[in-house]
Design an enzyme around this catalytic site. Structure first.
Site, mmCIF file in Angstrom:
data_model
loop_
_atom_site.group_PDB
_atom_site.id
_atom_site.type_symbol
_atom_site.label_atom_id
_atom_site.label_comp_id
_atom_site.label_asym_id
_atom_site.label_seq_id
_atom_site.Cartn_x
_atom_site.Cartn_y
_atom_site.Cartn_z
ATOM 1 N N GLY A 46 38.666 60.989 26.212
ATOM 2 C CA GLY A 46 38.424 62.026 25.257
ATOM 3 C C GLY A 46 38.695 63.465 26.300
ATOM 4 O O GLY A 46 38.806 63.210 27.410
ATOM 5 N N GLN A 51 38.377 71.851 28.860
ATOM 6 C CA GLN A 51 38.621 71.268 30.103
ATOM 7 C C GLN A 51 40.067 71.669 30.851
ATOM 8 O O GLN A 51 40.240 71.603 31.688
ATOM 9 C CB GLN A 51 38.720 69.776 29.901
ATOM 10 C CG GLN A 51 37.078 69.199 30.068
ATOM 11 C CD GLN A 51 37.202 67.704 29.703
ATOM 12 O OE1 GLN A 51 37.303 67.109 28.655
ATOM 13 N NE2 GLN A 51 36.996 66.932 30.787
ATOM 14 N N CYS A 91 34.038 61.553 33.492
ATOM 15 C CA CYS A 91 34.519 62.613 33.076
ATOM 16 C C CYS A 91 35.890 62.886 33.583
ATOM 17 O O CYS A 91 35.671 63.140 34.876
ATOM 18 C CB CYS A 91 33.531 63.881 33.024
ATOM 19 S SG CYS A 91 34.232 65.462 32.540
ATOM 20 N N LEU A 92 36.828 63.477 33.012
ATOM 21 C CA LEU A 92 38.191 63.892 33.808
ATOM 22 C C LEU A 92 37.823 65.074 34.727
ATOM 23 O O LEU A 92 38.669 65.293 35.598
ATOM 24 C CB LEU A 92 39.224 64.163 32.732
ATOM 25 C CG LEU A 92 39.875 63.033 31.962
ATOM 26 C CD1 LEU A 92 40.977 63.453 31.202
ATOM 27 C CD2 LEU A 92 40.207 61.860 32.994
ATOM 28 N N HIS A 133 30.138 63.608 24.231
ATOM 29 C CA HIS A 133 30.274 63.999 25.293
ATOM 30 C C HIS A 133 31.325 65.233 25.372
ATOM 31 O O HIS A 133 31.197 66.340 26.031
ATOM 32 C CB HIS A 133 30.836 63.066 26.095
ATOM 33 C CG HIS A 133 31.418 63.230 27.746
ATOM 34 N ND1 HIS A 133 30.979 62.784 28.917
ATOM 35 C CD2 HIS A 133 32.431 64.039 28.017
ATOM 36 C CE1 HIS A 133 31.563 63.245 29.742
ATOM 37 N NE2 HIS A 133 32.568 63.932 29.616
ATOM 38 N N GLU A 134 32.443 65.116 24.749
ATOM 39 C CA GLU A 134 33.318 66.187 24.434
ATOM 40 C C GLU A 134 32.788 67.477 23.640
ATOM 41 O O GLU A 134 32.970 68.452 24.199
ATOM 42 C CB GLU A 134 34.386 65.573 23.627
ATOM 43 C CG GLU A 134 35.254 64.201 24.284
ATOM 44 C CD GLU A 134 35.472 64.558 25.844
ATOM 45 O OE1 GLU A 134 35.823 65.418 26.184
ATOM 46 O OE2 GLU A 134 35.693 63.381 26.494
ATOM 47 N N HIS A 137 31.301 69.672 26.142
ATOM 48 C CA HIS A 137 32.166 70.594 26.896
ATOM 49 C C HIS A 137 32.413 71.892 26.031
ATOM 50 O O HIS A 137 32.445 72.927 26.683
ATOM 51 C CB HIS A 137 33.317 69.888 26.858
ATOM 52 C CG HIS A 137 33.492 68.917 28.191
ATOM 53 N ND1 HIS A 137 33.265 69.394 29.477
ATOM 54 C CD2 HIS A 137 33.771 67.703 28.218
ATOM 55 C CE1 HIS A 137 33.246 68.219 30.402
ATOM 56 N NE2 HIS A 137 33.732 67.162 29.498
HETATM 57 ZN ZN ZN Z 1 34.306 65.446 30.188
#
Ligand code: ZN
Length: 169
Positions: A46, A51, A91-92, A133-134, A137
């Site tokens: 995701g 991000q 998370c990235l 989660h996304e 962000h």
């Molecule tokens: Zn994330």
């Protein structure tokens, strides 16, 4: 297409609140293509526009192993939630950190697809966690903010150290 730079926690730009996409135009389509390439290359399941330092309400998710089930959600809105589930998230933007987070089990979401058409999605399990989660962000929230202040600060200092190191190289 291009691989975009993913912001690393605790970068303050991760706390910006994304604005609504007014029109799904060529600029929006181009960033979605780049986001997709960036997510697949990482690899991740995701990615939110926040991000990659693009502050519009766009998220993409693909929980398939073969990276062939992409879902693009523009201006996502949660219409309904049901139940709770807790699972380990990563998370990235916080590489190498995995922590348990409690979220809704089932969600019903309304969004626009890449053609600018409205669609609704009702999902549970991993994909539901991923979308929640996304969507966080887009509101400037990183998953570690669900943790205790002690845990969060530990992760923050670890990340700061690591980010410094990667700059040095
Ligand atoms: Zn994330």
């Amino acid at each position: 297409m291009a691989i975009l730079n993913v912001l690393n926690y605790p970068d303050s730009r991760l706390h910006k609140i994304a604005s609504i996409v007014e029109v799904v135009d060529s600029e929006i389509k181009a960033i979605i293509k780049d986001m997709t390439e960036t997510m697949y290359a990482a690899p991740g399941i995701g990615l939110a526009a926040t991000q990659v330092d693009f502050h519009k309400r766009i998220i993409i998710v693909d929980i398939s192993e073969k990276q062939n089930d992409l879902i693009v959600l523009i201006n996502p809105e949660i219409l309904r939630t049901d139940g709770f589930q807790e699972s380990e998230e990563g998370c990235l933007s916080v590489p190498g950190i995995y922590e348990k987070v409690k979220r809704a089990s089932l969600i019903k979401v309304k969004a626009l697809n890449i053609k600018g058409e409205t669609f609704e999605l009702e999902v549970d399990g991993k994909i539901s966690i991923c979308i929640q989660h996304e969507m966080d962000h887009l509101m400037g929230k990183v998953f570690v903010e669900y943790l205790s202040p002690l845990k969060k600060n530990r992760i923050k200092s670890k990340m700061i150290k690591r980010n410094k190191k990667s700059v040095a190289i």
